[in-house]
Design an enzyme around this catalytic site. Structure first.
Site, mmCIF file in Angstrom:
data_model
loop_
_atom_site.group_PDB
_atom_site.id
_atom_site.type_symbol
_atom_site.label_atom_id
_atom_site.label_comp_id
_atom_site.label_asym_id
_atom_site.label_seq_id
_atom_site.Cartn_x
_atom_site.Cartn_y
_atom_site.Cartn_z
ATOM 1 N N ARG A 210 16.231 33.027 -24.667
ATOM 2 C CA ARG A 210 14.822 33.340 -24.800
ATOM 3 C C ARG A 210 14.555 34.369 -25.890
ATOM 4 O O ARG A 210 13.407 34.688 -26.161
ATOM 5 C CB ARG A 210 14.421 33.957 -23.481
ATOM 6 C CG ARG A 210 12.990 33.741 -23.135
ATOM 7 C CD ARG A 210 12.851 33.043 -21.963
ATOM 8 N NE ARG A 210 11.650 33.170 -21.262
ATOM 9 C CZ ARG A 210 11.436 32.418 -20.187
ATOM 10 N NH1 ARG A 210 12.353 31.583 -19.789
ATOM 11 N NH2 ARG A 210 10.329 32.506 -19.566
ATOM 12 N N ARG B 218 3.068 30.700 -8.139
ATOM 13 C CA ARG B 218 4.027 31.766 -8.402
ATOM 14 C C ARG B 218 3.326 33.103 -8.613
ATOM 15 O O ARG B 218 2.163 33.141 -8.959
ATOM 16 C CB ARG B 218 4.832 31.421 -9.671
ATOM 17 C CG ARG B 218 6.000 30.539 -9.383
ATOM 18 C CD ARG B 218 6.752 30.004 -10.587
ATOM 19 N NE ARG B 218 6.720 30.747 -11.831
ATOM 20 C CZ ARG B 218 7.269 30.284 -12.955
ATOM 21 N NH1 ARG B 218 7.887 29.111 -12.966
ATOM 22 N NH2 ARG B 218 7.210 30.980 -14.060
ATOM 23 N N ARG C 39 -0.225 24.562 -11.574
ATOM 24 C CA ARG C 39 1.136 24.344 -11.063
ATOM 25 C C ARG C 39 1.292 24.955 -9.662
ATOM 26 O O ARG C 39 0.725 25.994 -9.345
ATOM 27 C CB ARG C 39 2.177 24.998 -11.971
ATOM 28 C CG ARG C 39 3.571 24.925 -11.308
ATOM 29 C CD ARG C 39 4.693 25.393 -12.150
ATOM 30 N NE ARG C 39 4.430 26.665 -12.756
ATOM 31 C CZ ARG C 39 5.111 27.120 -13.794
ATOM 32 N NH1 ARG C 39 6.081 26.401 -14.294
ATOM 33 N NH2 ARG C 39 4.820 28.282 -14.307
ATOM 34 N N LYS D 230 9.634 22.420 -19.185
ATOM 35 C CA LYS D 230 11.098 22.523 -19.232
ATOM 36 C C LYS D 230 11.716 22.186 -17.866
ATOM 37 O O LYS D 230 12.662 21.415 -17.775
ATOM 38 C CB LYS D 230 11.531 23.948 -19.635
ATOM 39 C CG LYS D 230 10.985 24.385 -20.977
ATOM 40 C CD LYS D 230 11.393 25.809 -21.331
ATOM 41 C CE LYS D 230 10.830 26.898 -20.452
ATOM 42 N NZ LYS D 230 9.369 27.091 -20.551
ATOM 43 N N ARG E 194 2.692 36.112 -20.892
ATOM 44 C CA ARG E 194 3.864 35.241 -21.078
ATOM 45 C C ARG E 194 3.743 34.430 -22.365
ATOM 46 O O ARG E 194 4.730 34.219 -23.067
ATOM 47 C CB ARG E 194 4.031 34.308 -19.874
ATOM 48 C CG ARG E 194 4.703 35.024 -18.690
ATOM 49 C CD ARG E 194 4.456 34.313 -17.394
ATOM 50 N NE ARG E 194 4.990 32.969 -17.376
ATOM 51 C CZ ARG E 194 4.516 31.985 -16.602
ATOM 52 N NH1 ARG E 194 3.512 32.210 -15.788
ATOM 53 N NH2 ARG E 194 5.067 30.791 -16.642
HETATM 54 P P1 AP5 Z 1 7.028 23.183 -15.636
HETATM 55 O O1 AP5 Z 1 8.013 22.080 -15.735
HETATM 56 O O2 AP5 Z 1 7.062 24.066 -14.428
HETATM 57 O O3 AP5 Z 1 7.028 24.072 -16.985
HETATM 58 P P2 AP5 Z 1 8.092 25.081 -17.539
HETATM 59 O O4 AP5 Z 1 8.176 24.871 -19.018
HETATM 60 O O5 AP5 Z 1 9.371 25.012 -16.774
HETATM 61 O O6 AP5 Z 1 7.285 26.433 -17.288
HETATM 62 P P3 AP5 Z 1 7.689 27.814 -16.654
HETATM 63 O O7 AP5 Z 1 6.370 28.543 -16.452
HETATM 64 O O8 AP5 Z 1 8.578 27.683 -15.470
HETATM 65 O O9 AP5 Z 1 8.424 28.481 -17.788
HETATM 66 P P4 AP5 Z 1 8.534 29.935 -18.024
HETATM 67 O O10 AP5 Z 1 9.386 29.868 -19.212
HETATM 68 O O11 AP5 Z 1 7.296 30.738 -18.181
HETATM 69 O O12 AP5 Z 1 9.110 30.521 -16.646
HETATM 70 P P5 AP5 Z 1 10.578 30.843 -16.184
HETATM 71 O O13 AP5 Z 1 10.679 30.456 -14.768
HETATM 72 O O14 AP5 Z 1 11.582 30.327 -17.148
HETATM 73 O O15 AP5 Z 1 5.578 22.512 -15.779
HETATM 74 C C1 AP5 Z 1 4.391 23.289 -15.677
HETATM 75 C C2 AP5 Z 1 3.326 22.500 -14.892
HETATM 76 O O16 AP5 Z 1 2.921 21.370 -15.655
HETATM 77 C C3 AP5 Z 1 3.806 21.929 -13.535
HETATM 78 O O17 AP5 Z 1 2.740 21.993 -12.629
HETATM 79 C C4 AP5 Z 1 4.155 20.475 -13.852
HETATM 80 O O18 AP5 Z 1 3.975 19.643 -12.701
HETATM 81 C C5 AP5 Z 1 3.141 20.164 -14.931
HETATM 82 N N1 AP5 Z 1 3.655 19.203 -15.895
HETATM 83 C C6 AP5 Z 1 4.865 19.246 -16.520
HETATM 84 N N2 AP5 Z 1 4.989 18.209 -17.366
HETATM 85 C C7 AP5 Z 1 3.821 17.493 -17.253
HETATM 86 C C8 AP5 Z 1 3.326 16.313 -17.883
HETATM 87 N N3 AP5 Z 1 4.066 15.662 -18.790
HETATM 88 N N4 AP5 Z 1 2.093 15.887 -17.573
HETATM 89 C C9 AP5 Z 1 1.319 16.550 -16.677
HETATM 90 N N5 AP5 Z 1 1.729 17.655 -16.037
HETATM 91 C C10 AP5 Z 1 2.961 18.142 -16.346
HETATM 92 O O19 AP5 Z 1 10.602 32.438 -16.310
HETATM 93 C C11 AP5 Z 1 9.854 33.270 -15.483
HETATM 94 C C12 AP5 Z 1 10.131 34.726 -15.815
HETATM 95 O O20 AP5 Z 1 11.532 35.035 -15.590
HETATM 96 C C13 AP5 Z 1 9.903 35.155 -17.259
HETATM 97 O O21 AP5 Z 1 8.547 35.483 -17.493
HETATM 98 C C14 AP5 Z 1 10.853 36.347 -17.390
HETATM 99 O O22 AP5 Z 1 10.301 37.493 -16.789
HETATM 100 C C15 AP5 Z 1 12.051 35.906 -16.573
HETATM 101 N N6 AP5 Z 1 13.078 35.206 -17.364
HETATM 102 C C16 AP5 Z 1 13.500 33.915 -17.168
HETATM 103 N N7 AP5 Z 1 14.465 33.592 -18.056
HETATM 104 C C17 AP5 Z 1 14.640 34.688 -18.844
HETATM 105 C C18 AP5 Z 1 15.490 34.971 -19.961
HETATM 106 N N8 AP5 Z 1 16.347 34.040 -20.446
HETATM 107 N N9 AP5 Z 1 15.409 36.181 -20.531
HETATM 108 C C19 AP5 Z 1 14.567 37.129 -20.056
HETATM 109 N N10 AP5 Z 1 13.742 36.932 -18.998
HETATM 110 C C20 AP5 Z 1 13.777 35.727 -18.397
#
Ligand code: AP5
Ligand code: ZN
Length: 213
Positions: free
Chosen positions: A88, A160, A127, A13, A171
């Protein structure tokens, strides 16, 4: 463009959102980035969110809705936004819908990034993230030019806090239980676009084609 990016942790994402902002200047709004910044700064929000995040649990809906209600009314959202990691839960999606109706904002679509579980596990363990600007790297597919140093800002590139095996597994469970139902929610709204997210370039192409057509 006004998009929601849906998908499991590691689906890409954040990566896709950054590619899309480069195209038309729509802003990326990542609730994860907002929360990580708050934790780093030690704000009241950060203090409340930290333990949930570290364990890989969701932060309570009220905290998130408070942030997003304000954020969506900031002037830079007028040209478009990419919601990354929000909504979410079904209550967040319902409250977002009510908020958008109130603000007169019309969503283009909700994009569901589909990636097989084994690819997700591999991506999350490899990552690395810049602690300063949030740039996303991957030791296998997209490493920084100098190990541990951000190409964009020179900040340090690290793993992270929620990247332990235990937190990752939690997660993914939390995603399946609380967030996956949003796919049907947006399908029922007539806004869903399913995409194979194995290639981020293909995702961007598919989104552009759908917006154009
Ligand atoms: P990346 O782009 O970082 O993936 P992502 O989908 O953004 O993954 P996240 O882990 O950031 O999502 P998340 O939903 O767990 O965390 P968030 O920060 O939202 O890509 C991942 C890896 O793959 C990278 O290394 C990238 O380089 C690689 N990659 C990507 N595309 C590729 C491709 N095509 N080919 C090869 N490699 C590739 O949330 C964190 C925490 O915050 C949650 O656990 C929760 O506690 C809290 N939180 C956040 N939002 C909310 C909400 N709305 N409600 C409640 N709690 C929340
Ligand atoms: Zn950086």
């Amino acid at each position: 463009m006004k998009l929601i990016l849906l998908g499991a942790p590691g689906a890409g994402k954040g990566t896709v959102a950054k590619m899309l902002t480069d195209i038309d200047g729509s802003v990326q709004i990542s609730t994860g980035d907002i929360l990580r910044a708050a934790v780093k700064e030690g704000t009241e929000l950060g203090k409340q969110a930290e333990a949930y995040m570290k364990a890989g649990d969701l932060v309570p809906d009220e905290l998130i809705m408070g942030i997003m209600e304000q954020r969506l009314q900031e002037p830079d959202c007028a040209n478009g936004f990419l919601l990354d990691g929000f909504p979410r839960t079904i209550p967040q999606a319902e409250q977002l819908k009510a908020l958008m109706d109130k603000l007169g904002i019309k969503l283009d679509m909700a994009v569901n990034l589909e990636v097989p579980r084994e690819v997700i596990l591999d991506r999350l363990t490899t990552r690395r993230t810049c602690t300063n600007c949030g740039a996303i790297y991957n030791v296998k597919s997209a490493p920084p030019k100098v190990e541990g140093v951000c190409d964009k800002c020179g900040g340090s590139v690290v793993q992270r806090d929620d990247e332990t095996e235990e937190a990752i597994s939690n997660r993914l469970d939390v995603y399946n239980e609380k967030t996956a139902p949003l796919v049907e929610f947006y399908r029922n709204e007539g806004l869903l676009l399913d995409v194979n997210a194995t290639s981020s370039d293909e995702v961007v192409k598919t989104i552009k084609a759908r917006l154009a057509g």
